[in-house]
Scaffold this motif. Structure first.
Motif, PDB file in Angstrom:
ATOM      1  N   PRO A   1      10.038 -47.832 -48.634  1.00 20.24           N
ATOM      2  CA  PRO A   1       8.780 -47.377 -49.249  1.00 20.24           C
ATOM      3  C   PRO A   1       7.583 -47.466 -48.301  1.00 20.24           C
ATOM      4  O   PRO A   1       6.444 -47.468 -48.769  1.00 20.24           O
ATOM      5  N   TRP A   2       7.840 -47.544 -46.987  1.00 21.29           N
ATOM      6  CA  TRP A   2       6.736 -47.778 -46.058  1.00 21.29           C
ATOM      7  C   TRP A   2       5.804 -46.582 -45.940  1.00 21.29           C
ATOM      8  O   TRP A   2       4.627 -46.743 -45.600  1.00 21.29           O
ATOM      9  N   ASP A   3       6.314 -45.375 -46.249  1.00 22.63           N
ATOM     10  CA  ASP A   3       5.401 -44.228 -46.258  1.00 22.63           C
ATOM     11  C   ASP A   3       4.341 -44.406 -47.352  1.00 22.63           C
ATOM     12  O   ASP A   3       3.139 -44.226 -47.116  1.00 22.63           O
ATOM     13  N   GLU A   4       4.788 -44.805 -48.556  1.00 27.61           N
ATOM     14  CA  GLU A   4       3.851 -45.040 -49.656  1.00 27.61           C
ATOM     15  C   GLU A   4       2.917 -46.207 -49.350  1.00 27.61           C
ATOM     16  O   GLU A   4       1.715 -46.157 -49.649  1.00 27.61           O
ATOM     17  N   ILE A   5       3.485 -47.257 -48.769  1.00 28.95           N
ATOM     18  CA  ILE A   5       2.694 -48.459 -48.478  1.00 28.95           C
ATOM     19  C   ILE A   5       1.589 -48.141 -47.476  1.00 28.95           C
ATOM     20  O   ILE A   5       0.423 -48.508 -47.667  1.00 28.95           O
ATOM     21  N   CYS A   6       1.933 -47.454 -46.388  1.00 31.54           N
ATOM     22  CA  CYS A   6       0.947 -47.144 -45.346  1.00 31.54           C
ATOM     23  C   CYS A   6      -0.152 -46.225 -45.868  1.00 31.54           C
ATOM     24  O   CYS A   6      -1.342 -46.434 -45.587  1.00 31.54           O
TER      25      CYS A   6
END
Length: 408
Positions: free
Chosen positions: A60-65
């Motif tokens: 989920p790092w795209d959403e987190i960033c």
């Protein structure tokens, strides 16, 4: 700093299981990377960022960033409700990652939850000023409770690496949220979840800061249940172990511990109150009234400070402390009469009138009976003769040694 650079740094932290460094990259309070991130992405919107970066990084790092960047931009533009919403989106995405990791991710969890709670407060202030319904803190409480549940229910990690080592820090954040939105009834649910889980390490194995905070909230909950003996024990532990460099936390604990001790006849020293001027302003007039046996001044202070005492949920305790002031009036009357073994009810009635508390004689007799029951007076009432028969020795025992009922 471009979003790709942020994702790269986060990826390195994840590969190295470096929780401390990951926490710094996810924080909105780290000026170095936050300023660089904001300046390089001026004018960015969720739509533009989603088109450019969604699915470019591992989920989920795209959403987190993306959410982290949007929160940073909203904070810089003082749009606190929007900042909270983006932070909430980021935390929810982070929890998907958190749920399949071991306890190395606890440090970044504390950072994002703490900042979530702070932004929720700021968001609600903004909504309140706009005369809108405040919803941020309640929403933050639900998210924090979700994180707590993920700590409690970790059954796959090895004991030394379990997320259960974050249970008490997580529950403390949840309790702060519940008390903030006045939903203390929900606090008992999370505490029961801990007590029902025998796999959680004992509280004594956790850091002292977690112990102090947990015991503080346990004390407040006992106070609300009018379990004063337990409340005093929990708050005493919290105060005695609170770090000396945290005067604000000490003051919070003393705010509730002082009236509990006052109910037992134990009063704070002048030296202690001078360390905490706000507490002197809250309790100083009551203490002076008790020492002087001045019911009128006590009642005046009770009226002047009523709103604050009700807000703190300590009004009832201060009302009970009034009984000590009344007993001081009875003792003064006894001393003026040269310490007789029998004192008439009319004499005590007259003393109450002189002290500025007019009432009928039956009410005065009830106050004398209550003082006897509470241990302020040793003796008994002869109703037929309207006399109070006092003990030959120590008729008005010192407050610290009187026989207490149920500990108070």
């Amino acid at each position: 700093m471009k979003l790709e650079n942020l994702a790269h740094h986060i990826n390195l932290c994840v590969k190295a299981n470096n929780g401390i460094k990951l926490a710094s990259w996810l924080s909105t309070n780290e000026p170095d990377h936050v300023d660089a991130l904001r300046k390089a992405n001026i004018g960015s919107t969720r739509d533009s960022l989603s088109k450019k970066y969604m699915n470019k990084f591992a989920s989920p790092w795209d959403e987190i960033c993306i959410a982290h960047l949007l929160a940073v931009i909203a904070i810089s533009e003082n749009r606190m409700e929007d900042a909270y919403k983006e932070q909430a989106s980021m935390v929810n995405a982070f929890l998907r990652f958190f749920g399949v990791q071991t306890n190395w991710v606890l440090t970044p969890l504390w950072v994002v939850l703490t900042e979530l709670r702070q932004l929720a407060h700021d968001g609600d202030v903004e909504l309140y000023n706009q005369q809108k319904l405040t919803t941020c803190c309640e929403d933050a409480a639900r998210i924090c409770n979700k994180a707590f549940t993920m700590c409690v229910t970790d059954r796959t990690s090895q004991p030394a690496e379990s997320r259960k080592w974050g249970v008490y820090r997580a529950v403390n954040i949840v309790l702060k949220c519940y008390f903030k939105v006045n939903r203390t009834n929900l606090s008992k649910n999370v505490i029961r979840a801990i007590e029902a889980n025998s796999d959680i390490p004992s509280l004594e194995q956790f850091e002292m800061t977690d112990q102090v905070t947990y015991r503080y909230y346990q004390g407040l909950l006992a106070l609300l249940d009018e379990n004063y003996s337990r409340a005093e024990g929990e708050l005493s532990f919290a105060f005695e172990h609170c770090h000396y460099s945290s005067p604000r936390n000490q003051e919070r604990i003393l705010t509730f511990l002082i009236p509990l001790r006052m109910m037992k006849g134990s009063f704070p020293t002048v030296r202690l109150l001078k360390r905490f001027p706000s507490l002197e302003g809250l309790y100083g007039r009551f203490l002076k009234s008790i020492r002087e046996g001045n019911i009128v001044e006590f009642d005046r202070a009770l009226l002047d400070l009523e709103a604050r005492l009700v807000q703190l949920n300590i009004w009832l305790m201060i009302v009970k402390v009034r009984e000590i002031t009344v007993s001081r009036v009875f003792r003064k009357c006894w001393l003026v009469l040269n310490k007789p073994s029998r004192v008439s009810i009319p004499a005590f009635h007259a003393a109450l009138k002189v002290a500025g508390s007019p009432m009928d004689i039956a009410e005065a007799e009830c106050l004398v009976a209550n003082s006897i029951f509470k241990g302020f007076i040793k003796g008994y009432i002869s109703h037929d003769t309207q006399l109070v028969v006092l003990a030959k020795t120590d008729a008005f025992p010192r407050l610290g040694v009187r026989v207490l009922r149920n500990g108070f």
